[in-house]
Design an enzyme around this catalytic site. Structure first.
Site, PDB file in Angstrom:
ATOM      1  N   PRO A  81       0.799  -1.227   0.000  1.00 50.00           N
ATOM      2  CA  PRO A  81       0.000   0.000   0.000  1.00 50.00           C
ATOM      3  C   PRO A  81       0.835   1.283   0.000  1.00 50.00           C
ATOM      4  CG  PRO A  81      -0.994  -1.597   1.446  1.00 50.00           C
ATOM      5  CD  PRO A  81       0.327  -2.187   1.004  1.00 50.00           C
ATOM      6  N   CYS A  82       0.420   2.194  -0.874  1.00 48.14           N
ATOM      7  CA  CYS A  82       1.201   3.415  -1.094  1.00 48.14           C
ATOM      8  C   CYS A  82       0.717   4.614  -0.282  1.00 48.14           C
ATOM      9  CB  CYS A  82       1.186   3.785  -2.574  1.00 48.14           C
ATOM     10  SG  CYS A  82      -0.456   4.210  -3.203  1.00 48.14           S
ATOM     11  N   GLN A  83      -0.469   4.534   0.317  1.00 48.84           N
ATOM     12  CA  GLN A  83      -1.020   5.698   1.025  1.00 48.84           C
ATOM     13  C   GLN A  83      -0.066   6.297   2.059  1.00 48.84           C
ATOM     14  OE1 GLN A  83      -2.508   2.757   0.607  1.00 48.84           O
ATOM     15  NE2 GLN A  83      -4.675   2.971   0.134  1.00 48.84           N
TER      16      GLN A  83
END
Length: 183
Positions: A81-83
């Site tokens: 996940p890049c958030q």
């Protein structure tokens, strides 16, 4: 090559590795119920390899599934996940509960694939939180040599820019004369 796909999404990445690189997917790990349904349909339709679909990566680890893949996987692919790292977000890095790098690393250490193919946003390179250094250090301490590059979608023919960070890591193998060398 046998691939274990972490954070598989709806299968775009594994469609590429399956049909362009001839990798065989032996497991999918994806949290989203909807994406799991898409993966199942793509398997049913013959677009993706038949393999188990697991849910939350933390459960995948806790229930021993990751351990079962040791010695069976050549490459782990993961668009973790890049958030936590995106410039569009708050960039909390390790302080963001969505940071799944520690779980990704745990799977890498348990499975011990020869290669890791990781993808994320270029914001991961930000000096603001310096988390990229943590990732490189973690990979090195786990016996991997890593190289990385930011590539835009436009560079490969898409009509938009969309930069992505790709990290390729290979397991260092023991060399009886000199300690370790690239494998």
């Amino acid at each position: 090559m046998n691939e274990l796909s972490l954070f598989s999404g709806s299968g775009g990445g594994v469609l590429a590795t399956t049909h362009l690189l001839n990798w065989r997917t032996v497991g999918y790990v994806e949290f989203s119920d909807y994406c799991q349904q898409v993966l199942a349909q793509r398997i049913y339709d013959g677009w993706l390899d038949e393999a188990p679909i697991y849910g939350d990566i933390r459960t995948f680890i806790m229930e021993g599934y990751a351990d079962a893949y040791q010695g069976f996987v050549d490459v782990i692919s993961a668009g973790f996940p890049c958030q936590p790292f995106s410039v569009a977000g708050r960039q909390k890095a390790e302080d963001d509960p969505r940071n799944m790098w520690p779980a990704t690393l745990e799977v890498i250490r348990k499975v011990e694939p020869r290669y890791c193919f990781l993808e994320n946003v270029p914001g991961l390179l930000s000096r603001k939180h310096r988390y990229f250094e943590t990732i490189l250090k973690d990979l090195a301490e786990s016996g991997y040599n890593a190289k990385w590059k930011v590539i835009s979608a436009a560079e490969v023919g898409a009509p938009h820019k969309r930069d992505r960070l790709f990290i390729v890591a290979n397991k260092l193998v023991a060399d009886s004369d000199s300690g370790f060398s690239e494998g």
